[in-house]
Design a protein around this motif. Structure first.
Motif, PDB file in Angstrom:
ATOM      1  N   GLY A   1     -10.148  13.054  -9.485  1.00 52.81           N
ATOM      2  CA  GLY A   1      -9.009  13.850  -9.065  1.00 52.81           C
ATOM      3  C   GLY A   1      -7.719  13.397  -9.717  1.00 52.81           C
ATOM      4  N   MET A   2      -7.498  12.085  -9.772  1.00 54.25           N
ATOM      5  CA  MET A   2      -6.286  11.579 -10.404  1.00 54.25           C
ATOM      6  C   MET A   2      -6.218  12.015 -11.861  1.00 54.25           C
ATOM      7  SD  MET A   2      -5.940   7.740  -8.754  1.00 54.25           S
ATOM      8  CE  MET A   2      -4.398   7.359  -9.618  1.00 54.25           C
TER       9      MET A   2
ATOM     10  N   PHE B   1      -7.901 -10.005   0.477  1.00 50.40           N
ATOM     11  CA  PHE B   1      -6.838  -9.591  -0.432  1.00 50.40           C
ATOM     12  C   PHE B   1      -7.258  -8.312  -1.162  1.00 50.40           C
ATOM     13  CE2 PHE B   1      -4.764  -9.827  -4.690  1.00 50.40           C
ATOM     14  CZ  PHE B   1      -3.465  -9.614  -4.267  1.00 50.40           C
ATOM     15  N   GLY B   2      -8.554  -8.227  -1.491  1.00 49.09           N
ATOM     16  CA  GLY B   2      -9.065  -6.988  -2.086  1.00 49.09           C
ATOM     17  C   GLY B   2      -8.868  -5.802  -1.155  1.00 49.09           C
ATOM     18  N   ASP B   3      -9.027  -6.027   0.159  1.00 50.68           N
ATOM     19  CA  ASP B   3      -8.764  -4.963   1.141  1.00 50.68           C
ATOM     20  C   ASP B   3      -7.315  -4.491   1.028  1.00 50.68           C
ATOM     21  OD1 ASP B   3     -11.322  -5.172   2.150  1.00 50.68           O
ATOM     22  OD2 ASP B   3     -10.745  -6.459   3.825  1.00 50.68           O
ATOM     23  N   ALA B   4      -6.398  -5.454   0.898  1.00 50.10           N
ATOM     24  CA  ALA B   4      -4.980  -5.098   0.817  1.00 50.10           C
ATOM     25  C   ALA B   4      -4.692  -4.245  -0.408  1.00 50.10           C
ATOM     26  CB  ALA B   4      -4.125  -6.368   0.793  1.00 50.10           C
ATOM     27  N   LEU B   5      -5.369  -4.519  -1.500  1.00 56.22           N
ATOM     28  CA  LEU B   5      -5.130  -3.751  -2.728  1.00 56.22           C
ATOM     29  C   LEU B   5      -5.572  -2.299  -2.602  1.00 56.22           C
ATOM     30  CD1 LEU B   5      -6.215  -6.405  -5.394  1.00 56.22           C
ATOM     31  CD2 LEU B   5      -3.880  -5.729  -4.810  1.00 56.22           C
ATOM     32  N   THR B   6      -6.469  -2.001  -1.657  1.00 52.01           N
ATOM     33  CA  THR B   6      -6.966  -0.621  -1.526  1.00 52.01           C
ATOM     34  C   THR B   6      -6.021   0.289  -0.760  1.00 52.01           C
ATOM     35  OG1 THR B   6      -8.173  -0.977   0.553  1.00 52.01           O
ATOM     36  CG2 THR B   6      -9.357  -1.447  -1.496  1.00 52.01           C
ATOM     37  N   VAL B   7      -4.951  -0.264  -0.146  1.00 54.60           N
ATOM     38  CA  VAL B   7      -4.105   0.581   0.708  1.00 54.60           C
ATOM     39  C   VAL B   7      -3.447   1.715  -0.074  1.00 54.60           C
ATOM     40  CG1 VAL B   7      -3.670  -1.272   2.360  1.00 54.60           C
ATOM     41  CG2 VAL B   7      -2.020  -0.861   0.507  1.00 54.60           C
ATOM     42  N   ILE B   8      -3.302   1.566  -1.381  1.00 54.51           N
ATOM     43  CA  ILE B   8      -2.672   2.630  -2.165  1.00 54.51           C
ATOM     44  C   ILE B   8      -3.497   3.914  -2.155  1.00 54.51           C
ATOM     45  CG2 ILE B   8      -1.415   1.020  -3.660  1.00 54.51           C
ATOM     46  CD1 ILE B   8      -3.567   1.619  -5.833  1.00 54.51           C
ATOM     47  N   PHE B   9      -4.790   3.807  -1.780  1.00 54.95           N
ATOM     48  CA  PHE B   9      -5.665   4.985  -1.765  1.00 54.95           C
ATOM     49  C   PHE B   9      -5.847   5.590  -0.369  1.00 54.95           C
ATOM     50  CE2 PHE B   9      -7.326   2.261  -5.276  1.00 54.95           C
ATOM     51  CZ  PHE B   9      -6.922   3.064  -6.321  1.00 54.95           C
TER      52      PHE B   9
ATOM     53  N   MET C   1      -2.456  13.319  -4.439  1.00 51.99           N
ATOM     54  CA  MET C   1      -1.391  12.553  -5.084  1.00 51.99           C
ATOM     55  C   MET C   1      -0.078  12.672  -4.317  1.00 51.99           C
ATOM     56  SD  MET C   1      -2.751  11.061  -7.708  1.00 51.99           S
ATOM     57  CE  MET C   1      -1.218  10.343  -8.281  1.00 51.99           C
ATOM     58  N   GLU C   2       0.020  13.675  -3.446  1.00 50.88           N
ATOM     59  CA  GLU C   2       1.309  13.993  -2.833  1.00 50.88           C
ATOM     60  C   GLU C   2       1.526  13.198  -1.540  1.00 50.88           C
ATOM     61  OE1 GLU C   2       2.976  15.597  -4.948  1.00 50.88           O
ATOM     62  OE2 GLU C   2       1.216  16.076  -6.131  1.00 50.88           O
ATOM     63  N   GLY C   3       2.641  13.509  -0.874  1.00 54.51           N
ATOM     64  CA  GLY C   3       2.958  12.809   0.365  1.00 54.51           C
ATOM     65  C   GLY C   3       4.366  12.262   0.318  1.00 54.51           C
ATOM     66  N   ASP C   4       4.602  11.234   1.115  1.00 55.03           N
ATOM     67  CA  ASP C   4       5.945  10.655   1.176  1.00 55.03           C
ATOM     68  C   ASP C   4       6.103   9.569   0.112  1.00 55.03           C
ATOM     69  OD1 ASP C   4       4.460   8.574   2.185  1.00 55.03           O
ATOM     70  OD2 ASP C   4       5.122   8.834   4.259  1.00 55.03           O
ATOM     71  N   SER C   5       7.013   8.660   0.341  1.00 54.36           N
ATOM     72  CA  SER C   5       7.292   7.623  -0.660  1.00 54.36           C
ATOM     73  C   SER C   5       6.140   6.633  -0.826  1.00 54.36           C
ATOM     74  CB  SER C   5       8.567   6.859  -0.282  1.00 54.36           C
ATOM     75  OG  SER C   5       8.424   6.245   0.991  1.00 54.36           O
ATOM     76  N   ASN C   6       5.158   6.683   0.063  1.00 55.26           N
ATOM     77  CA  ASN C   6       3.996   5.800  -0.044  1.00 55.26           C
ATOM     78  C   ASN C   6       2.833   6.454  -0.781  1.00 55.26           C
ATOM     79  OD1 ASN C   6       5.151   3.657   1.485  1.00 55.26           O
ATOM     80  ND2 ASN C   6       4.743   4.817   3.359  1.00 55.26           N
ATOM     81  N   ALA C   7       3.021   7.661  -1.268  1.00 60.32           N
ATOM     82  CA  ALA C   7       1.934   8.419  -1.871  1.00 60.32           C
ATOM     83  C   ALA C   7       1.539   7.837  -3.218  1.00 60.32           C
ATOM     84  CB  ALA C   7       2.349   9.875  -2.031  1.00 60.32           C
ATOM     85  N   LEU C   8       0.344   8.216  -3.662  1.00 56.92           N
ATOM     86  CA  LEU C   8      -0.125   7.771  -4.973  1.00 56.92           C
ATOM     87  C   LEU C   8       0.789   8.249  -6.093  1.00 56.92           C
ATOM     88  CD1 LEU C   8      -4.031   7.944  -5.190  1.00 56.92           C
ATOM     89  CD2 LEU C   8      -2.550   6.064  -5.897  1.00 56.92           C
ATOM     90  N   ARG C   9       1.377   9.448  -5.939  1.00 53.52           N
ATOM     91  CA  ARG C   9       2.303   9.917  -6.970  1.00 53.52           C
ATOM     92  C   ARG C   9       3.476   8.932  -7.119  1.00 53.52           C
ATOM     93  NH1 ARG C   9       4.053  14.454  -9.699  1.00 53.52           N
ATOM     94  NH2 ARG C   9       2.457  15.803  -8.783  1.00 53.52           N
TER      95      ARG C   9
END
Length: 536
Positions: A224-225, A274-282, A290-298
């Motif tokens: 999708g990205m 720590f690997g769990d923490a890295l996944t929060v971007i998804f 990709m959309e959303g607020d300031s925390n979005a993937l975009r």
């Protein structure tokens, strides 16, 4: 829930296309009737619906919450049940039943029906005991998909309204089950297991195949990205993850890396957490893409792919190819939203600063009651372990392994023992009991999103290991089941999870129409037990 209601995660409205807004009836204080007064109601149900001795009260009972809208009803209209699933239903029950932009209200109104919002056992106020970190594991022994299906059957057979002089139980009135995600699985299971109770079902994004290894969750995100024009970002995330995995092989560099991202005190965390923490971007992908607020993937990708020195945007290959993976890692670590995201999702308190020590523990048990109950369900029955998708499309640290996902289950319920709580989820038994992705009950409509991570374990899956039945959209005849080679369903282009339940998503209208066209046809076949046909 917020995405379905047209809200961003921060509670602000999603910007809707002008054409969509124009098509929505805007409520007017002067001309519209007052909203129907809807209050929560409860039905007493047994904890064990399958008591061998026939004494359903033997193990005790609990009160299951639901909400009912009657204002659209005309005699002969069907009953529609919207299943909220693994969440507290209170947050959007009234939206579903009263808001003009709710697809569920629109369908209920179209058929002059009764609308019910149903809360799943062990969620919200439908719990036998308070659900928290101190709840004994034995309390959860009645939290199974099979028990929760039987709840709906038992409820439907006793349903009545004091203001309606009609028999509303399934022997006289058609019941339609509507759900998305886990409730979509339940929609299909209900029609299969209780066809005399549920006349038809709408299953949006239903991963009915239980499976421990769900590393494939991240494949639609990668695709999708790239499809949405963020291929440079996927390449840089991939390069950064592989680089960080190498750093974490040595304790000294691992500690430095964790503190670079999360601040002083983060070094004590294990590589997997720590690997769990890295996944929060998804985390927001399935609901917003990709959309959303300031925390979005975009927002994240726009930051990663912009060189702060030149303000230039990376080309198709990303920055790691020319500047090196360490550059992408450093850019990621400096994204100001990352630490607040980790703290919010993982309920911790990392400082994000090299000079301030935070209470940065990434190994905490889930405290939210709904998260506790759902963890019990997936750890015992469903699996769905979203571990690293190792290989060319890897987006998640290799330390996020299946073993680590299993450890999260046992971390959450440290005193739970087999056979009550299995070492690994009993996915084989679940598929044998409920059918897996070969399930094809009659009068079920299936839908999915092209880039929905949960589509991967649905009958509409595009993955190499999936069956790949031929999807069709011409409504099948009443009572006509499909073979595993065919399915009455539709995949929405450029869509993620349950996007046809969102009236502001233009592509969802086609999917909803496939269902309503079929339902209009099927309802003509409904035969009450007295033999008369139902007329829509």
């Amino acid at each position: 829930m917020m995405a379905d209601m047209g809200l961003l995660p921060d509670g602000t409205p999603i910007e809707m296309p002008a054409g969509v807004l124009a098509s929505m009836r805007v409520a007017s204080v002067s001309s519209d009737p007052p909203l129907e007064v809807i209050t929560p109601e409860y039905v007493e149900l047994p904890l064990d619906n399958f008591a061998r001795n026939g004494d359903y009260a033997y193990h005790g009972t609990f009160n299951n919450r639901f909400w009912v809208a009657e204002s659209a009803y005309k005699p002969g209209g069907p009953v529609f049940l919207y299943d909220v699933g693994e969440a507290n239903a209170e947050g959007n029950a009234l939206f579903r039943l009263q808001n003009e932009t709710s697809f569920f209200k629109q369908i209920v109104d179209k058929y002059n029906g009764i609308g019910i919002v149903w809360e799943h056992r062990y969620y919200g106020n439908s719990t036998p005991e308070p659900i928290d970190l101190n709840t004994p594991p034995e309390v959860f022994q009645w939290l199974t998909t099979e028990q929760a299906l039987a709840d709906v059957d038992r409820f439907a057979k006793q349903f009545k309204r004091k203001n309606i002089n009609q028999t509303l139980t399934p022997d006289k009135t058609p019941w339609i089950f509507v759900g998305g995600s886990y409730p979509a699985m339940r929609a299909a299971f209900m029609r299969d297991k209780y066809p005399d109770t549920i006349f038809a079902s709408y299953a949006s994004s239903a991963p009915v195949q239980a499976q421990v290894d769900m590393s494939v969750y991240f494949e639609p995100i990668w695709r999708g990205m790239n499809a949405y024009g963020f291929g440079n970002c996927t390449k840089d995330i991939h390069a950064a993850i592989n680089y960080m995995d190498k750093l974490m092989e040595r304790p000294a560099t691992a500690a430095k890396l964790k503190e670079q991202f999360l601040g002083l005190g983060a070094a004590k965390n294990s590589n997997p957490t720590f690997g769990d923490a890295l996944t929060v971007i998804f985390y927001l992908w399935q609901s917003y893409g990709m959309e959303g607020d300031s925390n979005a993937l975009r927002s994240f990708c726009d930051y990663i792919e912009t060189d702060p020195a030149t303000n230039k945007t990376a080309g198709a290959d990303g920055w790691a190819a020319s500047k090196g993976a360490a550059w992408a890692v450093n850019r990621w670590a400096s994204w100001k939203n990352f630490v607040p995201l980790v703290n919010g999702y993982m309920t911790t308190n990392c400082s994000g600063k090299s000079t301030v020590e935070g209470d940065c523990n990434l190994d905490l048990r889930f405290e939210d009651p709904s998260s506790i109950s759902w963890t019990w369900q997936y750890c015992t029955q469903w699996g769905f372990f979203q571990s690293a998708n190792l290989g060319a499309h890897q987006l998640v640290s290799k330390y996020n392994s299946l073993a680590h996902q299993k450890d999260i289950c046992h971390r959450q319920f440290p005193t739970a023992k087999a056979p009550l709580f299995p070492e690994w989820p009993r996915t084989g038994a679940t598929n044998r009991a409920l059918g897996g992705w070969d399930l094809r009950p009659s009068q079920v409509y299936w839908s999915g999103g092209e880039f929905d991570p949960w589509r991967t374990l649905s009958p509409l899956s595009a993955e190499p290991f999936a069956p790949h039945p031929q999807a069709f959209t011409q409504p099948p005849k009443c009572g006509e089941e499909q073979s595993p080679r065919d399915i009455f369903g539709y995949v929405m282009k450029d869509a993620q999870h349950c996007y046809d339940f969102r009236t502001y998503f233009a592509g969802g209208a086609a999917s909803r129409k496939y269902f309503t066209d079929a339902l209009t046809s099927w309802l003509k076949c409904f035969k009450p037990k007295n033999g008369h046909h139902f007329r829509a």
